[in-house]
Design a protein around this motif. Structure first.
Motif, PDB file in Angstrom:
ATOM      1  N   SER A 133      28.890  89.355  70.762  1.00 14.04           N
ATOM      2  CA  SER A 133      29.190  90.559  71.306  1.00 14.04           C
ATOM      3  C   SER A 133      28.946  91.823  70.538  1.00 14.04           C
ATOM      4  N   GLY A 134      28.964  91.367  69.085  1.00 14.30           N
ATOM      5  CA  GLY A 134      28.633  92.531  68.093  1.00 14.30           C
ATOM      6  C   GLY A 134      27.971  91.962  66.921  1.00 14.30           C
ATOM      7  N   PHE A 135      27.485  92.885  66.077  1.00 12.29           N
ATOM      8  CA  PHE A 135      26.720  92.342  64.856  1.00 12.29           C
ATOM      9  C   PHE A 135      27.172  93.214  63.543  1.00 12.29           C
ATOM     10  N   PRO A 136      26.915  92.470  62.297  1.00 13.19           N
ATOM     11  CA  PRO A 136      26.302  91.028  62.351  1.00 13.19           C
ATOM     12  C   PRO A 136      27.358  90.161  62.863  1.00 13.19           C
ATOM     13  N   THR A 137      26.873  89.016  63.704  1.00 12.06           N
ATOM     14  CA  THR A 137      27.677  87.830  63.525  1.00 12.06           C
ATOM     15  C   THR A 137      27.240  86.656  62.682  1.00 12.06           C
ATOM     16  N   TYR A 138      28.169  86.003  62.191  1.00  7.85           N
ATOM     17  CA  TYR A 138      27.912  84.685  61.350  1.00  7.85           C
ATOM     18  C   TYR A 138      28.304  83.467  62.121  1.00  7.85           C
ATOM     19  N   LEU A 139      27.269  82.576  62.319  1.00  8.97           N
ATOM     20  CA  LEU A 139      27.543  81.362  62.687  1.00  8.97           C
ATOM     21  C   LEU A 139      27.415  80.328  61.718  1.00  8.97           C
ATOM     22  N   PHE A 140      28.236  79.309  61.711  1.00  5.49           N
ATOM     23  CA  PHE A 140      28.158  78.378  60.660  1.00  5.49           C
ATOM     24  C   PHE A 140      28.172  76.799  61.266  1.00  5.49           C
ATOM     25  N   PHE A 141      27.114  75.875  60.893  1.00 11.29           N
ATOM     26  CA  PHE A 141      27.322  74.717  61.656  1.00 11.29           C
ATOM     27  C   PHE A 141      27.195  73.679  60.450  1.00 11.29           C
ATOM     28  N   SER A 142      27.510  72.426  61.125  1.00 12.15           N
ATOM     29  CA  SER A 142      27.442  71.152  60.397  1.00 12.15           C
ATOM     30  C   SER A 142      26.038  70.845  60.221  1.00 12.15           C
ATOM     31  N   PRO A 143      25.675  69.900  59.451  1.00 17.03           N
ATOM     32  CA  PRO A 143      24.640  69.646  59.216  1.00 17.03           C
ATOM     33  C   PRO A 143      23.775  69.000  60.574  1.00 17.03           C
ATOM     34  N   ASP A 144      24.569  68.384  61.474  1.00 16.83           N
ATOM     35  CA  ASP A 144      23.962  68.016  62.774  1.00 16.83           C
ATOM     36  C   ASP A 144      23.962  68.862  63.843  1.00 16.83           C
ATOM     37  N   GLY A 145      24.474  70.089  63.460  1.00 16.10           N
ATOM     38  CA  GLY A 145      24.163  71.277  64.426  1.00 16.10           C
ATOM     39  C   GLY A 145      25.349  71.598  65.189  1.00 16.10           C
ATOM     40  N   LYS A 146      26.653  71.196  64.863  1.00 17.72           N
ATOM     41  CA  LYS A 146      27.894  71.456  65.727  1.00 17.72           C
ATOM     42  C   LYS A 146      28.516  72.976  64.987  1.00 17.72           C
ATOM     43  N   LEU A 147      28.898  73.761  65.717  1.00 17.70           N
ATOM     44  CA  LEU A 147      29.548  74.855  65.133  1.00 17.70           C
ATOM     45  C   LEU A 147      30.802  74.832  64.542  1.00 17.70           C
ATOM     46  N   VAL A 148      30.958  75.200  63.426  1.00 11.08           N
ATOM     47  CA  VAL A 148      32.258  74.936  62.430  1.00 11.08           C
ATOM     48  C   VAL A 148      32.952  76.129  62.034  1.00 11.08           C
ATOM     49  N   HIS A 149      32.303  77.339  62.220  1.00 14.02           N
ATOM     50  CA  HIS A 149      32.851  78.581  61.814  1.00 14.02           C
ATOM     51  C   HIS A 149      32.081  79.674  62.663  1.00 14.02           C
ATOM     52  N   LYS A 150      32.841  80.675  62.939  1.00 16.12           N
ATOM     53  CA  LYS A 150      32.155  81.945  63.365  1.00 16.12           C
ATOM     54  C   LYS A 150      32.960  83.193  62.955  1.00 16.12           C
ATOM     55  N   ASP A 151      32.323  84.318  62.460  1.00 13.18           N
ATOM     56  CA  ASP A 151      32.983  85.452  62.081  1.00 13.18           C
ATOM     57  C   ASP A 151      31.766  86.665  62.220  1.00 13.18           C
ATOM     58  N   GLY A 152      32.081  87.697  61.832  1.00 13.63           N
ATOM     59  CA  GLY A 152      31.270  88.843  61.983  1.00 13.63           C
ATOM     60  C   GLY A 152      31.595  90.152  61.333  1.00 13.63           C
ATOM     61  N   GLY A 153      30.861  91.006  61.385  1.00 11.87           N
ATOM     62  CA  GLY A 153      31.249  92.363  60.520  1.00 11.87           C
ATOM     63  C   GLY A 153      31.006  92.387  59.138  1.00 11.87           C
ATOM     64  N   TYR A 154      30.985  93.717  58.531  1.00  9.01           N
ATOM     65  CA  TYR A 154      30.550  93.765  57.069  1.00  9.01           C
ATOM     66  C   TYR A 154      31.506  93.074  56.266  1.00  9.01           C
ATOM     67  N   LYS A 155      31.146  92.392  55.203  1.00 13.99           N
ATOM     68  CA  LYS A 155      31.883  91.472  54.407  1.00 13.99           C
ATOM     69  C   LYS A 155      31.676  92.245  53.118  1.00 13.99           C
ATOM     70  N   GLU A 156      32.567  92.571  52.251  1.00 15.66           N
ATOM     71  CA  GLU A 156      32.422  92.822  50.645  1.00 15.66           C
ATOM     72  C   GLU A 156      32.107  91.374  50.216  1.00 15.66           C
ATOM     73  N   GLU A 157      31.716  91.579  48.916  1.00 13.39           N
ATOM     74  CA  GLU A 157      31.513  90.019  48.286  1.00 13.39           C
ATOM     75  C   GLU A 157      32.455  89.079  48.016  1.00 13.39           C
ATOM     76  N   VAL A 158      33.575  89.431  47.568  1.00 15.00           N
ATOM     77  CA  VAL A 158      34.865  88.466  47.655  1.00 15.00           C
ATOM     78  C   VAL A 158      35.079  87.919  48.991  1.00 15.00           C
ATOM     79  N   ASP A 159      35.112  88.847  50.124  1.00 17.14           N
ATOM     80  CA  ASP A 159      35.333  88.263  51.488  1.00 17.14           C
ATOM     81  C   ASP A 159      34.326  87.388  52.064  1.00 17.14           C
TER      82      ASP A 159
END
Length: 454
Positions: A120-146
Motif C-alpha cells: 500500500s506504500g512505497f518503497p516496500t521491501y520484500l525478503f524471501f527465502s531461497p525457495d521463494g517464501k516470504l520471510v520479512h516485509k518492511d517499507g519506507g526510507y531507512k538510514e544506513e544503520v536501520d
C-alpha cells in the motif's frame, strides 16, 4: 622527494579503491541488482547460490524511493552486507510512457506482488527465502544503520522454519517458546490473521496470564498485545493493568492513550457488539442509555458516555447507515470532547478525514449533513494551522463540500487557496478537483449507500 614518495605510497591504495569502486563487479560497490528476466530465474539463481531474495518495490514518482537509490543502496557497507547474502531485484510498481522493455517485462509480476503481499506504500521491501517464501516485509526510507539492521532481521535463520511451525500449529502442535514470534509471522507474512489470533489467544492463556505483571509488562509484550486487542478479554491480566494503571502502561509503550484504547476496544467488543449479529445491525435504535449505564456500573473508571458515543458514530456510519444520526453524534463528540493541542492526527483524521467531513463529502446526499460537515472543515482550518500540507487538505475538503452544495465560485476560490498553500504535481488530486470544478463535473462518488445523489 622522500615525503612525496611516502605520500604516494599511502594514497595509492585509497586511489585504487576509489577507482575500483566504479567497476561494475567491484566488491566496494553498493547493491548489485540482478538482471534476471523473470521470477523463475531469480529463484533459480537464489537456490544455486543459497541466497535470500530482496525485492525493492518502488514507484517512479516516489521521493523516498529515489532517496534510497541515491543515498543508501550505493553505500559500500550496504552492498557488502547485501550482496553476500541476497539476490537483489528492483520491481517498478507503476507504469510510465518511458518504460523500456526490461521494466515492462515485470508489469504482470508487479501486479501479483501488489495483490498478494498487500503493498500500500512505497518503497516496500520484500525478503524471501531461497525457495521463494516470504520471510520479512518492511517499507519506507531507512538510514544506513536501520537498513543494515533490517537485513539482519530478514536473514534470521528461524524465519523459514516458521512455515513448518505454522502447519504444525494448525495440526494442534504448539511450541509456546516461539508462539509469540510465530503469531506475528503468521499475521504479517503469511497473512492468515484467523490463525494468528488463535496463536495469540493460546499465548495469552498459557504464558502471559501465568506471569506476574512486573514480568510480562514489557514494551515488547505490550506492543504485541495492543496489535491484537480483538482477542484480549477483560479477564486477561493485560486488560486489568491497562484499566487500573493506564499511565504505567502508556509510559512503558511510550505512547499516551494506548492503554485506554485497549480498554475501550475490549469493552466495546464485550458490551456493545451485542447490538450486532454477524457484523450486521439488529435494529435502528438499540437501548443506548441502558448499555451506557451497564458499562458505567461495571467499569466506573471508564468514561462510558464517550465510549458509547464513539460506538454510535461508527454504528450509524458502517452498520445501520443513517446520516442524520451519524452527524448528530459526530457533532456531539466534537463539541463535548473537543480536540486538544497538539491537534495534528486527531483533527486530520477524525474531524476532517474519512471519520468526519471528508466522509460526508464523498458519500452523503443529505444537504443538512453536508452543511454540518462544512462547519467541521472550517473548525479543522481554525485549529490546525501550522502544517501547510494538512491545511491544504482542510481547504480542499471545504472547497469540495461547497462545490457539492452548489456554491461553485466559492469552491473554486477555496480550492485555489489549497493549491497555493502546498506545491502539487500535475496529477495531484487537488488539481484534478479544481479542473473538475471548472468543467462542472462531480468530484464525489456517483452512488451512495443510502439515498439518492444531490
Amino acid at each position: 622527494m622522500k615525503q612525496l614518495m611516502l605520500l604516494g605510497i599511502v594514497c595509492l591504495p585509497l586511489l585504487m579503491i576509489a577507482q575500483d569502486a566504479t567497476k561494475p563487479n567491484s566488491k566496494y560497490q553498493g547493491i548489485a541488482w540482478t538482471s534476471a528476466r523473470n521470477w523463475n530465474e531469480v529463484i533459480t539463481q537464489a537456490k544455486a547460490e543459497n541466497k535470500y531474495i530482496f525485492v525493492d518495490c518502488y514507484a517512479t514518482w516516489c521521493g523516498p524511493c529515489k532517496k534510497m537509490d541515491q543515498d543508501i543502496y550505493p553505500l559500500p557497507r550496504v552492498g557488502s552486507s547485501m550482496n553476500g547474502s541476497f539476490i537483489s531485484l528492483k520491481v517498478q510498481m507503476d507504469s510510465t510512457l518511458n518504460d523500456g522493455e526490461e521494466i515492462k517485462r515485470w508489469y504482470a509480476y508487479a501486479g501479483t506482488l501488489m495483490k498478494e503481499y498487500q503493498i500500500s506504500g512505497f518503497p516496500t521491501y520484500l525478503f524471501f527465502s531461497p525457495d521463494g517464501k516470504l520471510v520479512h516485509k518492511d517499507g519506507g526510507y531507512k538510514e544506513e544503520v536501520d537498513f543494515l539492521r533490517l537485513l539482519d532481521l530478514a536473514r534470521d535463520p528461524k524465519k523459514p522454519m516458521y512455515y513448518a511451525q505454522y502447519e504444525a500449529f494448525k495440526e494442534g502442535k504448539k511450541d509456546y517458546s516461539t508462539l509469540k514470534e510465530l503469531a506475528e509471522f503468521t499475521n504479517n507474512l503469511i497473512g492468515d490473521r484467523t490463525t494468528a489470533k488463535k496463536m495469540v489467544r493460546e499465548y495469552i492463556n498459557h504464558v502471559l496470564n501465568k506471569l506476574a505483571p512486573e514480568v510480562f509488562m514489557t514494551k515488547e509484550n505490550l506492543e504485541f498485545l495492543i496489535s491484537f486487542t480483538q482477542v484480549i478479554s477483560s479477564k486477561d491480566k493485560v486488560f486489568v493493568m491497562a484499566y487500573k494503571f493506564p499511565r504505567v502502561v502508556d509510559s512503558i509503550v511510550e505512547w499516551s492513550g494506548d492503554a485506554n484504547a485497549l480498554v475501550f476496544n475490549v469493552i466495546k467488543r464485550e458490551q456493545l457488539d451485542k447490538v450486532l449479529k454477524n457484523k450486521k445491525a439488529l435494529q435502528k435504535l438499540p437501548n443506548w442509555d441502558r448499555l451506557q449505564w451497564s458499562i458505567a456500573q461495571k467499569y466506573p473508571a471508564v468514561d462510558a458516555r464517550k465510549l458509547v458515543l464513539e460506538y454510535k458514530i461508527n454504528y450509524y456510519k458502517d452498520y445501520f447507515i443513517d446520516w442524520e444520526l451519524w452527524a448528530r453524534y459526530k457533532d456531539e463528540m466534537i463539541n463535548r470532547y473537543p480536540p486538544k493541542p497538539a491537534y495534528n492526527l486527531e483533527v486530520f483524521m477524525e474531524i476532517n478525514g474519512h471519520g468526519g467531513a471528508w466522509h460526508a463529502f464523498l458519500h452523503c446526499p443529505d444537504k443538512a449533513v453536508l452543511l454540518k460537515a462544512l462547519e467541521w472543515a472550517e473548525l479543522a482550518i481554525e485549529l490546525d494551522s501550522e502544517d501547510k500540507g494538512k491545511r491544504a487538505e482542510y481547504f480542499d475538503t471545504k472547497a469540495n463540500l461547497l462545490y457539492k452544495l452548489g456554491k461553485k465560485e466559492e469552491a473554486l476560490r477555496i480550492e485555489k487557496e489549497a493549491l497555493e498553500l502546498f506545491p502539487h504535481t500535475p496529477n495531484s488530486e487537488h488539481l484534478q478537483n479544481y479542473q473538475k470544478m471548472q468543467l462542472g463535473e462531480p468530484t464525489w462518488e456517483e452512488s451512495f449507500p443510502n439515498g439518492p445523489k444531490l
